[in-house]
Design a protein around this motif. Structure first.
Motif, mmCIF file in Angstrom:
data_model
loop_
_atom_site.group_PDB
_atom_site.id
_atom_site.type_symbol
_atom_site.label_atom_id
_atom_site.label_comp_id
_atom_site.label_asym_id
_atom_site.label_seq_id
_atom_site.Cartn_x
_atom_site.Cartn_y
_atom_site.Cartn_z
ATOM 1 N N HIS A 30 76.243 66.961 45.737
ATOM 2 C CA HIS A 30 76.313 68.386 45.420
ATOM 3 C C HIS A 30 76.509 68.572 43.920
ATOM 4 O O HIS A 30 76.997 67.678 43.220
ATOM 5 N N TRP A 31 76.128 69.750 43.457
ATOM 6 C CA TRP A 31 76.368 70.102 42.055
ATOM 7 C C TRP A 31 77.849 70.366 41.830
ATOM 8 O O TRP A 31 78.520 70.983 42.674
ATOM 9 N N ASN A 32 78.345 69.955 40.693
ATOM 10 C CA ASN A 32 79.695 70.299 40.258
ATOM 11 C C ASN A 32 79.610 71.593 39.458
ATOM 12 O O ASN A 32 79.098 71.591 38.329
ATOM 13 N N PRO A 33 80.094 72.718 39.990
ATOM 14 C CA PRO A 33 79.951 74.002 39.275
ATOM 15 C C PRO A 33 80.666 74.052 37.940
ATOM 16 O O PRO A 33 80.440 74.973 37.157
ATOM 17 N N GLY A 34 81.515 73.078 37.675
ATOM 18 C CA GLY A 34 82.164 73.051 36.372
ATOM 19 C C GLY A 34 81.288 72.518 35.262
ATOM 20 O O GLY A 34 81.677 72.540 34.096
ATOM 21 N N SER A 35 80.087 72.067 35.607
ATOM 22 C CA SER A 35 79.164 71.508 34.619
ATOM 23 C C SER A 35 77.924 72.381 34.520
ATOM 24 O O SER A 35 77.709 73.293 35.315
ATOM 25 N N ALA A 36 77.070 72.073 33.548
ATOM 26 C CA ALA A 36 75.787 72.757 33.431
ATOM 27 C C ALA A 36 74.857 72.302 34.549
ATOM 28 O O ALA A 36 74.871 71.134 34.944
ATOM 29 N N MET A 37 74.057 73.220 35.060
ATOM 30 C CA MET A 37 73.031 72.862 36.036
ATOM 31 C C MET A 37 71.898 72.152 35.308
ATOM 32 O O MET A 37 71.574 72.484 34.155
ATOM 33 N N GLU A 92 67.730 70.555 35.862
ATOM 34 C CA GLU A 92 66.552 70.679 36.713
ATOM 35 C C GLU A 92 66.589 69.643 37.829
ATOM 36 O O GLU A 92 66.274 69.951 38.985
ATOM 37 N N THR A 93 66.986 68.419 37.521
ATOM 38 C CA THR A 93 67.013 67.351 38.520
ATOM 39 C C THR A 93 67.909 67.709 39.694
ATOM 40 O O THR A 93 67.530 67.549 40.866
ATOM 41 N N VAL A 94 69.108 68.208 39.407
ATOM 42 C CA VAL A 94 70.030 68.595 40.479
ATOM 43 C C VAL A 94 69.512 69.818 41.218
ATOM 44 O O VAL A 94 69.524 69.870 42.456
ATOM 45 N N GLN A 95 69.031 70.824 40.472
ATOM 46 C CA GLN A 95 68.633 72.084 41.096
ATOM 47 C C GLN A 95 67.444 71.931 42.042
ATOM 48 O O GLN A 95 67.302 72.692 43.006
ATOM 49 N N LEU A 96 66.603 70.943 41.809
ATOM 50 C CA LEU A 96 65.423 70.762 42.665
ATOM 51 C C LEU A 96 65.785 70.321 44.076
ATOM 52 O O LEU A 96 64.944 70.426 44.983
ATOM 53 N N HIS A 97 67.002 69.841 44.303
ATOM 54 C CA HIS A 97 67.407 69.514 45.672
ATOM 55 C C HIS A 97 68.613 70.352 46.115
ATOM 56 O O HIS A 97 69.237 70.057 47.141
ATOM 57 N N ALA A 98 68.940 71.394 45.359
ATOM 58 C CA ALA A 98 70.108 72.208 45.674
ATOM 59 C C ALA A 98 69.713 73.657 45.911
ATOM 60 O O ALA A 98 68.690 74.141 45.408
ATOM 61 N N PHE A 99 70.543 74.355 46.669
ATOM 62 C CA PHE A 99 70.328 75.771 46.966
ATOM 63 C C PHE A 99 70.283 76.564 45.669
ATOM 64 O O PHE A 99 71.103 76.365 44.767
ATOM 65 N N GLY A 100 69.308 77.477 45.557
ATOM 66 C CA GLY A 100 69.070 78.192 44.313
ATOM 67 C C GLY A 100 70.087 79.288 44.025
ATOM 68 O O GLY A 100 71.007 79.559 44.808
ATOM 69 N N ALA A 101 69.900 79.931 42.881
ATOM 70 C CA ALA A 101 70.826 80.960 42.397
ATOM 71 C C ALA A 101 70.448 82.339 42.928
ATOM 72 O O ALA A 101 69.320 82.588 43.340
#
Length: 697
Positions: free
Chosen positions: A115-122, A124-133
């Motif tokens: 999962h993405w750590n919301p304390g960091s910058a998003m 592209e690599t992470v966002q391509l497999h994560a639920f969008g904004a």
């Protein structure tokens, strides 16, 4: 989103109608005596119908105009307005006997990757497999029944949840504080790519396990479609000269779908996502057009960009600084490739989204599909900006319920219409067909493709009625009566009066139309909901009868014309609209969301439930601070309701959690990627009834 970037959102009342009738007599009647629907319809049907005798008139009205009451009524008590008086109010609240829990939030992984750590910058690599904004419109496609018994079985506990991701807050994505510093921070292509990846659509398999709905992260159906995913162009405008670019000389393929606002779905099992404020990503930095040596050609291109709201700087995303395709002065045709309804097959993860150009190019809010008993397919669409129009597309061919493949390109051929609302309660659908209604080469329309690419200008020329921001459209599941939210228009009735020019040269949202019968309030800050029935109930009719379902407002407002005529709980800025299978009308709002100013009595944004027969409205859900409530769908049995919470905590300035810490504050149950309130995040909540019953009963 910062206030600069927030200029494209729907809670801005300054988004900018019309054949100005100058006739507010209908409004006067409503204000004076709440003119009954029956009396209104008798008046609008006129002496011709009356000549056939009262019994026939009564029969016609019952068939064509009755607003059915919901099956089993509305069975919950209203929740109080959320005035944000304590920190605990930063939550989703539902009536006693119901529970709302976070299902999936921005950054939650849709695969077995971390999962993405919301304390960091998003990235592209992470966002391509994560639920969008910034989730918006959505639909749940249930898995088909299993076995020969026809039992619903798995359909009520397993499905594909398809959601839109309308836009992003760049400082949240790129981890930049304060918000104002984004405008001066050196921007990189990686920053832009991360933002583009947070746009688009998520396809997520969800299922009910041990009594709780959750994401199935190992599903082969899960995928992201983003601002850089390959999309096909189809229909009359595909391959047209105005769609060709240096990167796509054939004019047949587009990278990405953007600003996916609301949605629709088809009976053949596909999802319709709608591109709304796509203009805000483009910038004409020089006020010129590269390669346009002919002054008349240049004038038409610049007028066209102004008509759709393209200017210098856009909405402040700054993509044009690193991605030249968003330079409208250097690549003027690229913007023609956005503003469409995009069809997606959620059941085929390898399928390519298709932009259906036959449905016209504008700022689409949603695409509401209605199928007549004879299998005629109609798509209703609103253009969400002040003083824009209501459209209808009638497919040339019939829906085939026995052969899914036969419907694959059903949306590529048909007729696009735009609505004219008459002061007597009647209306006309005006065809936007080349060489009709002034849509000729002499007036700037070389062919049907150009009519569709310039749909706004075509509607100006045809003589459509300018409306107060046409947003979501929903049809009653039994009667097929159609409802549309008109969110607001602070320019209505202001001076000096003006309308959209017949030559299509009026900049987007800039006209000041007088009040008219269908838009009867000056400075329409609270909005209204209008409804219509097609002639004899046929969706492809050329005539319709309409009335105003409700004028929204605050009963305590000192100005009488802002008080509205709501039967029940006050609300304003109606946006999302959806009918459940029992005929309850669910209404979602999009206003400032801070319970101040015009909203001090009404409170923050909400979802309400209305009886379309009586107009009674009850507040079902209140939301976190500064968010929008948008997107709603349900399981087939009506026992699970999925609702979108968009941009909680928006308009922060100094730090991310200045206005909200939802959902990681935990008020609505655990989240997946969260845990510490580092950033507010858009999310989908799933609402169930504690006794396992149907929502709303």
């Amino acid at each position: 989103m910062s206030s600069t970037l927030h200029a494209d959102r729907k809670n801005n009342p300054d988004r900018t109608s019309s054949n100005e009738s100058g006739n507010a007599s209908l409004h006067d009647l409503i204000e004076a005596g709440r003119l009954s629907r029956r009396a209104f319809l008798q008046r609008s049907l006129g002496l011709t119908a009356m000549a056939f005798g009262g019994s026939l008139l009564d029969g016609l009205m019952q068939f064509a105009y009755a607003a059915p009451a919901p099956v089993n009524g509305i069975g919950f008590d209203s929740v109080p307005a959320n005035l944000y008086l304590s920190p605990g109010d930063d939550a989703v609240t539902v009536p006693a006997g119901y529970t709302a829990r976070v299902l999936v939030a921005w950054g939650d992984s849709l695969t077995q990757a971390p999962h993405w750590n919301p304390g960091s910058a998003m990235t592209e690599t992470v966002q391509l497999h994560a639920f969008g904004a910034h989730v918006d419109g959505m639909h749940l496609f249930p898995f088909p029944p299993m076995g020969s018994s026809g039992s619903p079985g798995v359909a009520n506990i397993r499905g594909l949840l398809v959601t839109n991701h309308e836009y992003v807050d760049p400082p949240l994505v790129n981890n930049i504080t304060p918000a104002s510093s984004y405008a001066t921070t050196p921007i990189t292509l990686d920053m832009v790519r991360a933002q583009q990846a947070a746009h688009g659509i998520s396809v997520v398999e969800v299922w009910k396990k041990n009594g709780m709905w959750e994401v199935q992260r190992t599903s082969a159906f899960n995928r992201r479609i983003t601002g850089n995913s390959l999309c096909k162009l189809s229909g009359p405008a595909a391959g047209h000269d105005l769609m060709k670019t240096a990167a796509d000389p054939g004019g047949m393929n587009v990278l990405g779908t953007l600003n996916n606002c609301s949605n629709g779905h088809t009976p053949w099992g596909t999802y319709l996502t709608c591109e709304e404020n796509w203009n805000g990503y483009f910038s004409n930095e020089t006020g010129d057009v590269a390669g346009a040596n002919d002054p008349e050609q240049k004038r038409r291109i610049l007028n066209g960009q102004a008509r759709y709201g393209i200017g210098k700087g856009g909405f402040g995303y700054r993509w044009h600084e690193m991605d030249a395709r968003f330079r409208a002065d250097l690549n003027p045709n690229e913007s023609h490739r956005f503003g469409w309804v995009v069809e997606i097959d959620p059941w085929d993860p390898k399928s390519t989204p298709v932009k259906r150009t036959a449905l016209g190019r504008f700022k689409h809010e949603n695409a509401s599909c209605v199928v007549d008993p004879d299998n005629t397919v109609v798509i209703y669409m609103g253009d969400d900006e002040r003083n824009e129009y209501l459209y209808k597309f009638v497919c040339a061919n019939k829906y085939n319920p026995r052969n899914r493949a036969a419907n694959r390109d059903l949306l590529d051929s048909g007729t696009l219409f735009v609505a004219r609302f008459n002061a007597d309660g009647g209306g006309k659908w005006l065809p936007l067909v080349w060489n009709q209604n002034g849509l000729t080469p002499a007036n700037g329309f070389a062919d049907q493709a150009e009519v569709l690419i310039k749909a706004r200008q075509a509607a100006d020329r045809a003589g459509a009625t300018m409306m107060d921001r046409p947003e979501w459209i929903a049809a009653h599941p039994a009667s097929r009566e159609v409802y549309m939210t008109l969110t607001n228009n602070n320019r209505r009735g202001s001076n000096p009066p003006s309308g959209n020019s017949i030559d299509g040269s009026t900049p987007a949202g800039s006209a000041r139309p007088p009040v008219d019968a269908a838009n009867p309030r000056l400075d329409n800050r609270y909005g209204h909901i209008i409804r219509w029935r097609e002639n004899m109930g046929k969706a492809d009719a050329l005539d319709f009868e309409w009335d105003i379902f409700v004028e929204c407002g605050d009963k305590l407002d000192p100005q009488p014309h802002h008080r509205g005529n709501i039967n029940g709980d006050d609300y304003g800025a109606p946006d999302g609209l959806w009918f459940d299978q029992d005929g309850r009308l669910w209404i979602q709002t999009d206003q400032a969301g801070d319970a101040t100013g015009d909203w001090a009595n009404i409170g923050g944004n909400v979802m309400l439930c209305a009886n379309p027969s009586t107009g009674e409205t009850r507040r079902f859900l209140t939301a976190p601070k500064y968010c929008e409530v948008t997107g709603v769908t349900s399981s087939p049995d009506g026992k699970a309701l999925f609702v979108g919470i968009q941009h909680p905590g928006e308009d922060w300035e100094t730090h991310f959690t200045q206005n909200s810490t939802w959902p990681d504050s935990g008020q609505n149950g655990p989240t997946t990627a969260g845990g510490s309130p580092s950033k507010p995040r858009s999310a989908v909540v799933v609402i169930t009834k504690d006794d396992g019953g149907v929502i709303g009963t």
